[in-house]
Scaffold this motif. Structure first.
Motif, short mmCIF file in Angstrom:
data_model
loop_
_atom_site.label_atom_id
_atom_site.label_comp_id
_atom_site.label_asym_id
_atom_site.label_seq_id
_atom_site.Cartn_x
_atom_site.Cartn_y
_atom_site.Cartn_z
N LYS A 143 35.35 38.08 56.28
CA LYS A 143 36.59 37.82 55.55
C LYS A 143 36.83 38.91 54.52
O LYS A 143 35.92 39.62 54.11
CB LYS A 143 36.58 36.44 54.90
N ASN B 239 38.78 39.13 50.78
CA ASN B 239 39.47 38.43 49.70
C ASN B 239 40.69 39.24 49.26
O ASN B 239 40.62 40.46 49.20
CB ASN B 239 38.53 38.23 48.52
N GLU C 292 43.35 41.06 43.32
CA GLU C 292 44.20 40.51 42.27
C GLU C 292 45.56 41.21 42.30
O GLU C 292 45.64 42.43 42.40
CB GLU C 292 43.56 40.70 40.91
N SER D 273 45.17 34.60 44.42
CA SER D 273 43.98 34.41 43.63
C SER D 273 42.90 35.21 44.34
O SER D 273 42.91 35.32 45.57
CB SER D 273 43.60 32.93 43.64
N THR D 274 41.98 35.79 43.59
CA THR D 274 40.93 36.57 44.25
C THR D 274 39.99 35.68 45.06
O THR D 274 39.13 36.18 45.75
CB THR D 274 40.13 37.38 43.21
N GLU D 275 40.20 34.36 44.98
CA GLU D 275 39.42 33.44 45.80
C GLU D 275 40.07 33.21 47.16
O GLU D 275 39.43 32.67 48.06
CB GLU D 275 39.26 32.12 45.06
N ASN D 276 41.32 33.58 47.35
CA ASN D 276 42.00 33.42 48.64
C ASN D 276 41.61 34.57 49.56
O ASN D 276 41.38 35.68 49.10
CB ASN D 276 43.51 33.37 48.45
N PHE D 277 41.58 34.29 50.86
CA PHE D 277 41.07 35.28 51.79
C PHE D 277 41.78 35.26 53.14
O PHE D 277 42.51 34.34 53.46
CB PHE D 277 39.56 35.09 52.01
N LYS E 55 47.20 31.35 49.67
CA LYS E 55 46.33 30.43 50.40
C LYS E 55 45.46 31.24 51.37
O LYS E 55 45.66 32.44 51.56
CB LYS E 55 47.15 29.38 51.16
N ASN E 56 44.50 30.57 51.98
CA ASN E 56 43.60 31.22 52.94
C ASN E 56 44.26 31.31 54.31
O ASN E 56 45.06 30.45 54.68
CB ASN E 56 42.30 30.44 53.05
#
Length: 136
Positions: A81, A83, A86, A37-41, A115-116
């Motif tokens: 961080k 990200n 996609e 997900s583009t929210e994971n980093f 996951k992060n």
């Protein structure tokens, strides 16, 4: 029920179970790899007495390499961080400590982009540098 009727019921049940196993098994075999997900980093916090560069090489479908980039000259006390882009399925991060004489740059490999991932950088001038995995 006659004996012939029982055989038909048993045979139909066997075919149904085989069809269900094929459908479920086929679904498991054809599941795509987990993508980010583009929210994971991937996050780094520097407690190292070096300036640090982190360069990201993303894994995934063809074309993902166009999204590779670096963070340069991060100082002690800094957190940064990256990200996952996609479609990324993982990453290789080259961590370079400026002035470190103890060997080649460190490499972090991330195979699960769903996951992060967090890392703490440690090091003292010239002869010690390390990348430690920590909880996010």
């Amino acid at each position: 029920m006659t004996q012939t009727g029982m055989r038909r019921v048993k045979r139909a049940g066997g075919f149904g179970a085989a069809a269900l196993a094929t459908v479920l098994g086929g679904g498991l075999l054809t599941a795509p790899p987990a993508t980010a997900s583009t929210e994971n980093f991937i996050q780094f916090t520097s407690d190292a007495l070096y300036f640090v560069d982190t360069c990201y090489e993303w894994q995934g479908p063809e074309g993902i390499e166009k999204k590779n980039y670096c963070h340069n000259a991060k100082a002690v006390g800094t957190t940064w961080k990256a990200n996952f882009p996609e479609g990324a399925t993982g990453a290789t991060v080259k961590v370079t400590f400026a002035g470190y004489t103890g060997g080649p740059p460190k490499t972090v490999t991330v195979d699960d982009a769903d996951k992060n991932h967090c890392y703490q950088l440690k090091g003292t001038w010239l002869n010690y540098a390390d990348v430690l995995r920590v909880n996010c």
